[in-house]
Design a protein around this motif. Structure first.
Motif, short mmCIF file in Angstrom:
data_model
loop_
_atom_site.label_atom_id
_atom_site.label_comp_id
_atom_site.label_asym_id
_atom_site.label_seq_id
_atom_site.Cartn_x
_atom_site.Cartn_y
_atom_site.Cartn_z
N PHE A 25 0.19 0.87 16.66
CA PHE A 25 1.41 1.27 15.98
C PHE A 25 2.13 2.04 17.15
O PHE A 25 3.51 2.39 16.85
N TRP B 89 -9.12 -4.26 7.51
CA TRP B 89 -8.20 -5.28 7.52
C TRP B 89 -8.60 -6.42 8.19
O TRP B 89 -8.87 -6.33 9.52
N GLY C 46 3.87 -0.01 3.49
CA GLY C 46 3.85 0.53 4.94
C GLY C 46 5.12 -0.12 5.69
O GLY C 46 5.74 0.58 6.57
N GLY D 236 2.12 -4.49 -7.78
CA GLY D 236 2.01 -3.44 -6.64
C GLY D 236 0.77 -2.73 -6.79
O GLY D 236 0.57 -2.22 -5.64
N ARG E 155 -7.17 -7.86 -1.61
CA ARG E 155 -6.20 -7.10 -1.00
C ARG E 155 -6.70 -6.41 0.46
O ARG E 155 -8.08 -6.26 0.55
N GLU F 135 9.27 -4.32 -5.40
CA GLU F 135 9.27 -5.28 -6.46
C GLU F 135 10.84 -5.64 -6.90
O GLU F 135 10.98 -5.59 -8.08
N GLN G 254 2.01 5.36 -6.94
CA GLN G 254 1.15 5.08 -5.94
C GLN G 254 2.29 4.84 -4.91
O GLN G 254 1.79 5.36 -3.60
N GLU H 174 -4.35 -1.43 13.15
CA GLU H 174 -3.23 -2.41 13.77
C GLU H 174 -2.20 -2.74 12.34
O GLU H 174 -2.59 -2.87 11.32
N PRO H 175 -0.99 -3.11 13.01
CA PRO H 175 -0.07 -3.53 11.76
C PRO H 175 -0.33 -4.81 11.20
O PRO H 175 -1.04 -5.68 11.83
N THR H 176 -0.13 -4.88 9.87
CA THR H 176 -0.22 -6.14 9.09
C THR H 176 0.81 -7.05 9.71
O THR H 176 1.89 -6.50 10.08
N ARG I 85 -3.70 -8.52 -7.53
CA ARG I 85 -4.39 -7.25 -7.68
C ARG I 85 -5.89 -7.10 -7.18
O ARG I 85 -6.52 -6.26 -6.98
N GLY J 84 -0.67 -7.63 -1.41
CA GLY J 84 -1.81 -6.86 -0.76
C GLY J 84 -1.94 -6.66 0.78
O GLY J 84 -2.80 -6.58 1.57
N THR J 85 -0.65 -7.21 1.52
CA THR J 85 -0.59 -7.18 3.00
C THR J 85 0.15 -6.30 3.69
O THR J 85 0.84 -6.35 4.60
N GLY J 86 0.43 -5.00 2.87
CA GLY J 86 0.87 -4.02 3.41
C GLY J 86 2.51 -3.68 3.42
O GLY J 86 3.03 -3.10 4.34
N LYS J 87 3.18 -4.20 2.35
CA LYS J 87 4.67 -4.11 2.39
C LYS J 87 4.84 -2.75 2.30
O LYS J 87 5.94 -2.12 2.73
N ALA K 105 6.40 -9.92 -2.98
CA ALA K 105 5.64 -11.16 -2.69
C ALA K 105 6.26 -12.25 -3.02
O ALA K 105 5.97 -13.28 -2.41
N1 ATP Z 1 -2.05 -1.72 8.95
C1 ATP Z 1 -2.91 -1.60 8.02
N2 ATP Z 1 -4.10 -1.54 8.22
C2 ATP Z 1 -5.20 -1.37 7.35
N3 ATP Z 1 -4.85 -1.33 6.06
C3 ATP Z 1 -3.64 -1.40 5.33
C4 ATP Z 1 -2.63 -1.66 6.58
N4 ATP Z 1 -1.37 -1.49 6.02
C5 ATP Z 1 -1.65 -1.59 4.52
N5 ATP Z 1 -3.03 -1.51 4.30
C6 ATP Z 1 -3.71 -1.34 2.95
O1 ATP Z 1 -3.49 -2.67 2.42
C7 ATP Z 1 -3.57 -2.43 1.17
C8 ATP Z 1 -2.40 -3.13 0.36
O2 ATP Z 1 -1.22 -2.46 0.92
P1 ATP Z 1 0.17 -2.53 -0.16
O3 ATP Z 1 -0.37 -1.80 -1.54
O4 ATP Z 1 1.13 -2.11 0.69
O5 ATP Z 1 0.55 -4.14 -0.14
P2 ATP Z 1 1.72 -4.98 -0.76
O6 ATP Z 1 2.05 -5.95 0.38
O7 ATP Z 1 2.63 -4.03 -0.89
O8 ATP Z 1 1.26 -5.48 -1.88
P3 ATP Z 1 1.86 -5.94 -3.34
O9 ATP Z 1 2.53 -7.30 -3.44
O10 ATP Z 1 0.55 -6.06 -4.36
O11 ATP Z 1 2.51 -4.85 -3.76
C9 ATP Z 1 -3.50 -0.81 0.74
O12 ATP Z 1 -4.80 -0.31 0.43
C10 ATP Z 1 -3.10 -0.33 2.10
O13 ATP Z 1 -3.51 1.12 2.32
#
Ligand code: ATP
Ligand code: MG
Length: 495
Positions: free
Chosen positions: A4, A490, A54, A304, A334, A152, A85, A24-26, A331, A49-52, A184
């Motif tokens: 990061f 991850w 963040g 979400g 993830r 969303e 959340q 590491e960043p997704t 759900r 579930g891919t970290g949006k 998503a």
């Molecule tokens: N860089 C990262 N490394 C490890 N885990 C991560 C990272 N970024 C996010 N996560 C974890 O991944 C999970 C999913 O993240 P998040 O809820 O942001 O997904 P999303 O893409 O918003 O999914 P949705 O479309 O369902 O809303 C969470 O538990 C989060 O803590």
């Protein structure tokens, strides 16, 4: 050093992320963090579930001047649970930097929220309706907002929040505001929203072959409406999920399903929009802590929500629209873990299943209805696994005397078989009655919106469908299920 560091983020933000266990960043984070940090408008699409969170939350927190007691960031989310959340996540990202966050949503005391708003937060996370209430009361002012996120975004349009969102955005600085849209799924109708409210938005879509995650096994079982519940219980017994979410079409369906499951000895509770907020919070808390292991919900839980340990999603009823399918099954599976999504459908719903497959770009695997014996075998296996674990790791000293006594009376196989029988939750055939749902038929459509039963583009949550009363009875115990282990890392995917 973490990956990061490459984005030039405030060291306190990097520290906070590291504390959260992110190393590491997704992929979506990789692509949006710098853009958002630089103040660009961004439309971000990436699989569930891919970290949006963040992807928008980390750079948003980075941009905040925490030395000023001024509101700078606003995140809108379609449901109360999601708002909660997202606020928790933003708070974690901003913890080391001293970023103050507040969440406001309906169904909760205004007084408490007003006090929190008076404490000069830097970021508000809100559902649109309640934020509007605060705006009308003059308890929140948005003139200092620098970044607005619609999480969303497409769902907020589906729910008919467009006017609310327009009103909210109109209160924020028009010329300087940064606007971010994440989901998503980005149906084409999102474009009009983007062109109306965004400035030269950068479109980031994490390219993937499929809209859904490849680490979610997708299966469907064709059933008659009247046998749905029995088939579902057998699937539960056979699959022995750690935690599972079961989606039903209407609030009444969710009530009936959760009651029926409890009757058969499962630990289930329902979640939908007619429950008061205290109840909604308590159900979710119980589910997260494993006090219940089946969450029966309407689509209020489709978007979400990030709950670790959800190994299975069941579509007891098909979702109204294909996007909802994508979010519901998301759900599980993830943060690189795997999951299983099982959809029950009836013969008249075949077209609807096809439409879902077309939008999700993924075929579901047909799966036969489990038999009683298969369901029993699933439950036996569960007990055998526990027993094997306990024989190698457990402490049985308190039971040895009795075990020896029994072995003087009978042989080891008979004694152990009896113990296994006692421990195994045999499929429960307690009769239950569920009101039948009419099949969901699909109209041909091109815009990513649902078939029949929807309220056009203005679907508020939990609209009741016109059910035909047609109760049915069936036969069919089991109860507590232990938690199995699941990987929490991850994992890299090929996408
Ligand atoms: N860089 C990262 N490394 C490890 N885990 C991560 C990272 N970024 C996010 N996560 C974890 O991944 C999970 C999913 O993240 P998040 O809820 O942001 O997904 P999303 O893409 O918003 O999914 P949705 O479309 O369902 O809303 C969470 O538990 C989060 O803590
Ligand atoms: Mg999300």
């Amino acid at each position: 050093m973490t990956q990061f560091d490459q984005f030039g983020l405030d060291t306190r933000v990097v520290q906070a992320i590291t504390n959260m266990g992110f190393t590491e960043p997704t992929p979506i984070q990789q692509q949006t963090i710098e853009l958002v940090k630089d103040g660009e408008d961004v439309i971000g699409q990436a699989q569930t579930g891919t970290g949006k969170t963040g992807a928008f939350g980390i750079p948003m927190v980075d941009r905040i001047d925490a030395s000023q007691p001024v509101l700078q960031g606003l995140v809108l989310a379609p449901t109360r649970e999601l708002a909660n959340q997202v606020e928790q996540s933003i708070r974690q990202f901003g913890r080391e930097k001293g970023v103050r966050t507040v969440v406001v949503y309906g169904g909760e005391d205004f007084g408490k929220q007003i006090r929190a708003l008076k404490a000069k937060p830097h970021v508000i996370v809100a559902t649109p309706g309640r934020l509007m209430d605060h705006m009308r009361r003059g308890t929140v002012r948005l003139q200092t907002i620098e970044t607005v996120v619609l999480d969303e975004a497409d769902e907020m349009l589906n729910m008919g929040f467009i006017e609310d969102i327009e009103t909210i955005l109109a209160e924020t600085p028009q010329d300087t505001r940064q606007t971010l849209l994440f989901s998503a799924t980005m149906p084409r109708r999102m474009e009009s929203l983007a062109s109306k409210f965004m400035k030269n938005p950068k479109r980031i879509a994490v390219k993937a072959k499929e809209v859904t995650m490849e680490n979610i096994a997708q299966q469907y079982v064709e059933v008659h409406e009247r046998e749905k519940f029995d088939v579902f219980c057998r699937l539960l017994d056979l699959e022995t999920p750690e935690l599972s979410i079961v989606f039903g079409r209407t609030k009444r369906r969710v009530d009936e399903l959760s009651e029926a499951l409890i009757k058969r000895g499962y630990r289930a509770e329902g979640l939908h929009g007619d429950l008061n907020q205290a109840k909604r919070n308590s159900v979710l808390r119980k589910f997260k802590s494993g006090l219940i292991d089946i969450l029966v919900a309407t689509d209020v839980a489709a978007r979400g929500l990030d709950i670790s340990g959800v190994t299975h999603v069941f579509n007891f009823d098909l979702p109204q629209d294909p996007e909802s399918y994508v979010h519901r099954i998301g759900r599980t599976g993830r943060a690189g873990r795997s999951g299983i999504a099982i959809t029950l459908s009836t013969k008249p719903e075949r077209d609807h299943v096809k439409l879902i497959e077309k939008v999700s770009k993924k075929r579901m695997t047909a799966r036969p209805k489990p038999t009683y014996d298969e369901a029993l075998a699933g439950q036996k296996q569960l007990v055998l696994n526990q027993l094997r674990e306990l024989t190698t790791e457990g402490d049985q000293d308190h039971y040895r005397v009795e075990a020896k006594e029994i072995l003087q009376e009978t042989d080891a196989v008979t004694a152990l078989s009896a113990a296994l029988k006692l421990l195994t939750k045999e499929p429960n055939e307690t009769p239950v009655a569920l009101t039948s749902e009419a099949p969901l038929r699909s109209k041909k459509r091109h815009d990513g919106r649902g078939g029949n039963g929807g309220n056009g583009g203005n679907r508020r949550r939990d609209g009741r469908s016109k059910d035909r009363r047609n109760a049915f009875n069936q036969k069919r115990s089991r109860s507590d299920q232990p938690k199995g282990g699941q990987k929490r890392q991850w994992a890299k995917r090929s996408s």
